[in-house]
Design an enzyme around this catalytic site. Structure first.
Site, PDB file in Angstrom:
ATOM      1  N   GLU A 116       0.862  -1.192   0.000  1.00 29.05           N
ATOM      2  CA  GLU A 116       0.000   0.000   0.000  1.00 29.05           C
ATOM      3  C   GLU A 116       0.893   1.236   0.000  1.00 29.05           C
ATOM      4  O   GLU A 116       2.118   1.127   0.178  1.00 29.05           O
ATOM      5  CB  GLU A 116      -0.922  -0.022   1.222  1.00 29.05           C
ATOM      6  CG  GLU A 116      -1.969  -1.130   1.121  1.00 29.05           C
ATOM      7  CD  GLU A 116      -2.893  -1.223   2.332  1.00 29.05           C
ATOM      8  OE1 GLU A 116      -2.590  -0.619   3.377  1.00 29.05           O
ATOM      9  OE2 GLU A 116      -3.922  -1.908   2.229  1.00 29.05           O
ATOM     10  N   HIS A 240      -8.635   9.654   3.199  1.00 29.47           N
ATOM     11  CA  HIS A 240      -8.259   8.550   2.309  1.00 29.47           C
ATOM     12  C   HIS A 240      -8.486   9.028   0.885  1.00 29.47           C
ATOM     13  O   HIS A 240      -9.533   9.613   0.584  1.00 29.47           O
ATOM     14  CB  HIS A 240      -9.125   7.322   2.612  1.00 29.47           C
ATOM     15  CG  HIS A 240      -8.572   6.053   2.028  1.00 29.47           C
ATOM     16  ND1 HIS A 240      -8.532   5.822   0.676  1.00 29.47           N
ATOM     17  CD2 HIS A 240      -8.022   4.966   2.616  1.00 29.47           C
ATOM     18  CE1 HIS A 240      -7.987   4.624   0.460  1.00 29.47           C
ATOM     19  NE2 HIS A 240      -7.672   4.094   1.625  1.00 29.47           N
ATOM     20  N   ARG A 291      -0.630   8.758   1.753  1.00 28.37           N
ATOM     21  CA  ARG A 291      -2.012   9.211   1.535  1.00 28.37           C
ATOM     22  C   ARG A 291      -2.211  10.715   1.465  1.00 28.37           C
ATOM     23  O   ARG A 291      -3.035  11.204   0.713  1.00 28.37           O
ATOM     24  CB  ARG A 291      -2.871   8.726   2.708  1.00 28.37           C
ATOM     25  CG  ARG A 291      -3.285   7.355   2.501  1.00 28.37           C
ATOM     26  CD  ARG A 291      -4.184   6.918   3.573  1.00 28.37           C
ATOM     27  NE  ARG A 291      -4.221   5.483   3.382  1.00 28.37           N
ATOM     28  CZ  ARG A 291      -4.661   4.632   4.249  1.00 28.37           C
ATOM     29  NH1 ARG A 291      -5.122   5.054   5.395  1.00 28.37           N
ATOM     30  NH2 ARG A 291      -4.665   3.366   3.991  1.00 28.37           N
ATOM     31  N   HIS A 352     -10.894   9.704   6.898  1.00 31.75           N
ATOM     32  CA  HIS A 352     -10.741   8.257   7.058  1.00 31.75           C
ATOM     33  C   HIS A 352     -10.219   7.860   8.432  1.00 31.75           C
ATOM     34  O   HIS A 352     -10.608   6.828   8.967  1.00 31.75           O
ATOM     35  CB  HIS A 352      -9.775   7.771   5.978  1.00 31.75           C
ATOM     36  CG  HIS A 352      -9.500   6.305   5.999  1.00 31.75           C
ATOM     37  ND1 HIS A 352     -10.487   5.365   5.781  1.00 31.75           N
ATOM     38  CD2 HIS A 352      -8.354   5.601   6.197  1.00 31.75           C
ATOM     39  CE1 HIS A 352      -9.951   4.148   5.838  1.00 31.75           C
ATOM     40  NE2 HIS A 352      -8.660   4.267   6.103  1.00 31.75           N
ATOM     41  N   ARG A 387      -0.777   8.803   9.140  1.00 27.59           N
ATOM     42  CA  ARG A 387      -0.635   7.372   9.398  1.00 27.59           C
ATOM     43  C   ARG A 387      -0.257   6.596   8.136  1.00 27.59           C
ATOM     44  O   ARG A 387      -0.864   6.780   7.073  1.00 27.59           O
ATOM     45  CB  ARG A 387      -1.959   6.816   9.943  1.00 27.59           C
ATOM     46  CG  ARG A 387      -1.957   5.312  10.092  1.00 27.59           C
ATOM     47  CD  ARG A 387      -3.217   4.848  10.751  1.00 27.59           C
ATOM     48  NE  ARG A 387      -4.385   4.979   9.914  1.00 27.59           N
ATOM     49  CZ  ARG A 387      -4.833   4.043   9.087  1.00 27.59           C
ATOM     50  NH1 ARG A 387      -4.207   2.891   8.970  1.00 27.59           N
ATOM     51  NH2 ARG A 387      -5.938   4.243   8.393  1.00 27.59           N
TER      52      ARG A 387
END
Ligand code: FAD
Ligand code: SIN
Length: 534
Positions: A116, A240, A291, A352, A387
């Site tokens: 990811e 997100h 992100r 998110h 994060r």
């Protein structure tokens, strides 16, 4: 109003709460409460998976560095090293509990690992594209089978019980449990314990568009703040990049693993550059940049071209590959007449994850004696200013267990709760203006979206601060005069959290990670937490 006494009171039945409960239940009796259904938190909706170093070519150092880079250096290195080093053992324990992680697809690979954004290696274990559900089911099964664990639904915590609620005031701030509104009896119960663990999840519903479920109203952060805990980095709200854009379905996530498995972000047809990838223009890591960078790039393109959405396209991969890796998303979108094996998915960024929260140490201890916290409600130092994908479930398991271990080790030193004053129900009457509560809910979420979103300015933040102050006055008045209801409890908490977010955002005079402001576009040389103390 019933008062019940337990060894430990755990507020929240997601990954953090159930991990703590299962650990404590080895020798203590615990009660776990959920404000709605036991599987109603974010855990049940997690898609991508759990990050852990499990591949011979990967290393703890690489996972630590990826976490620190995504967090723009605001992370606490000691916390990051602690969590990363615990991860492989966490995965083993979950597998032993029955979480059916996908098996490896290559020779010698025990589990299939996806990649990811922000990860330099493939290191995400998963159960198809519905990892959270598999985890929730396994944890609930283990908890239900344990006679030392009592699970209670529909009990919504209102405020922590501290020494000021004792019949004799002691003033040391000790936490003895929680007052909770029982949705079935419509009365307020007092749940007492030698220790209390807050595992109430995040505050996504402070924003109009969020991938988080309806109950993510920041109750734990607000309760801890009111009781006297510090909170940190509340301005760091993660958006997100890829939430489905659909007029009916507002909060369906399209996992980052779609990009990890080769999905491309493209401009939709009909605009200059339509059909082309745009992420390479913004970052050399393209779709797999962290992100904050991808969400800001999408926001930029949407505003620049006046779009409603951009496209996420994985239709260039073989249909069998897409169906095999993303069965949940494939089926859900087919219901909406989108066949992701043949066409792109319209996506927008949405709130998110709440990176900030209640300050804890490596044992899950908060500032108040007797009060612990774990999971999304906390700011443990792991995530910093942004994060890293799939580090959140991991944090829940590591700190749920750390808190339980600390309580068990010190059990004999923990004092028992003193006699507590019951909740005063005499002063309240039923409100006949429920509709105002509903409108205020909507108003907060709308102005947080408009003024405290992906790109901020001091002027917008000041506007939000003004609106929060006006609404807070109204809600305080309401709360003081009327019988508590679930909506009113949540509205009061949403406002408290909104106030903390705006105050923290105004305090940070730089752009770092998730906090991007046009008035201070540069990052300062030193990374400093925004810590607020009551
Ligand atoms: P939750 O699972 O949110 O549980 C909160 C619990 O607290 C619930 O039981 C709720 O009822 C209870 N509660 C709250 N307030 C009260 C109250 N006042 N009184 C009583 N009970 C209360 N992270 C990853 O690492 N990997 C992923 O793949 C991933 N995918 C995600 C996908 C989606 C759509 C979302 C929304 C998040 C995702 N995340 C992912 C983030 C991750 O799922 C959450 O951060 C994590 O599950 C939080 O777990 P938790 O135990 O802290 O809280
Ligand atoms: C996702 O699957 O994209 C969500 C992963 C996460 O939030 O960590």
């Amino acid at each position: 109003m019933p008062t019940t006494t337990h060894d430990v009171v755990i507020i929240g039945s997601g990954a953090a709460g159930l991990t703590a409960a299962i650990n404590l239940a080895q020798d203590r009796k615990v009660i776990v409460l959920a404000k709605g259904a036991l599987d109603g938190g974010s855990t049940n909706w997690a898609q991508g998976g759990i990050a852990a170093v499990l591949d011979a070519g990967d290393s703890f150092d690489a996972h630590v560095e990826d976490t620190m880079i995504a967090g723009a250096g605001l992370n606490n290195r000691e916390t990051v090293e602690f969590v990363v080093s615990e991860a492989p053992a966490v995965i083993e324990r979950l597998a032993a509990l029955g979480v059916p992680f996908n098996a490896g697809e290559d020779f010698g690979e025990r589990w299939h690992l996806t990649r990811e954004g922000g990860h330099s290696h493939r290191r995400i274990v998963h159960v198809d594209d519905a990892t959270g559900h598999a985890v929730q089911v396994a944890l609930l099964k283990a908890a239900r089978a344990n006679p030392n664990i009592t699970l209670v639904e529909d009990l919504i915590a209102i405020d922590l019980i501290t020494s000021r609620h004792g019949e004799k005031y002691s003033g040391d701030g000790h936490v003895w449990g929680v007052y909770a509104f029982n949705k079935r009896t419509k009365h307020v119960d007092a749940l007492l314990g030698k220790a209390t663990i807050l595992c109430t999840g995040g505050a996504g519903r402070t924003y109009l568009f969020s991938t988080a479920p309806r109950g993510a109203t920041g109750d734990g952060i607000a309760m801890a703040w009111r009781a006297g805990c510090r909170v940190s980095n509340m301005e760091m709200n993660q958006f997100h990049p890829t939430c489905l854009y659909n007029l009916e379905v507002k909060n369906f996530l399209i996992t980052e693993a779609v990009r990890g498995e080769g999905g491309h972000l493209k401009l939709p047809p009909g605009v200059p550059g339509g059909g082309e990838r745009f992420m390479p223009r913004f970052d050399p890591r393209a779709e797999l940049a962290p992100r904050d960078i991808v969400a800001r790039a999408i926001d930029h393109e949407i505003k620049r071209l006046g779009l409603d959405y951009v496209h996420l396209d994985i239709s260039h991969k073989p249909p069998e590959f897409v169906r095999h890796h993303f069965p949940t998303i494939h089926a859900r979108l087919l219901d909406l007449d989108i066949d992701i094996t043949k066409e792109p998915i319209p996506v927008v960024p949405a709130q998110h994850y709440t990176c900030g929260g209640v300050v804890i140490d490596l044992d899950g201890r908060t500032d108040l004696p007797g009060l612990y916290a774990a999971g999304e409600v906390t700011e443990s130092g792991l995530h910093g200013a942004n994060r890293l994908a799939s580090n959140s479930l991991l944090e829940c398991f590591v700190f749920g267990e750390a808190a339980a271990k600390h309580i068990r080790a010190r059990w004999d030193e923990l004092p028992s709760p003193p006699p507590i004053r019951p909740w005063d129900e005499s002063r309240v009457t039923n409100s006949d203006e429920e509709v105002i509560v509903q409108h205020n809910w909507k108003e907060i979420r709308r102005f947080m979206w408009d003024y405290v979103g992906i790109v901020r300015t001091t002027k917008r933040l000041e506007r939000a601060q003004h609106r929060v102050a006006l609404l807070a006055q109204e809600v305080d008045d309401y709360y003081g005069n009327f019988r508590v209801t679930p909506d009113l409890i949540e509205l009061r908490n949403l406002l408290e959290v909104a106030r903390l977010v705006v105050r923290s955002a105004l305090h940070r005079k730089e752009s770092r990670g998730l906090h991007y402001t046009l008035d201070y576009p540069d990052m300062l040389p030193q990374a400093v937490d925004t810590v607020l103390a009551p």
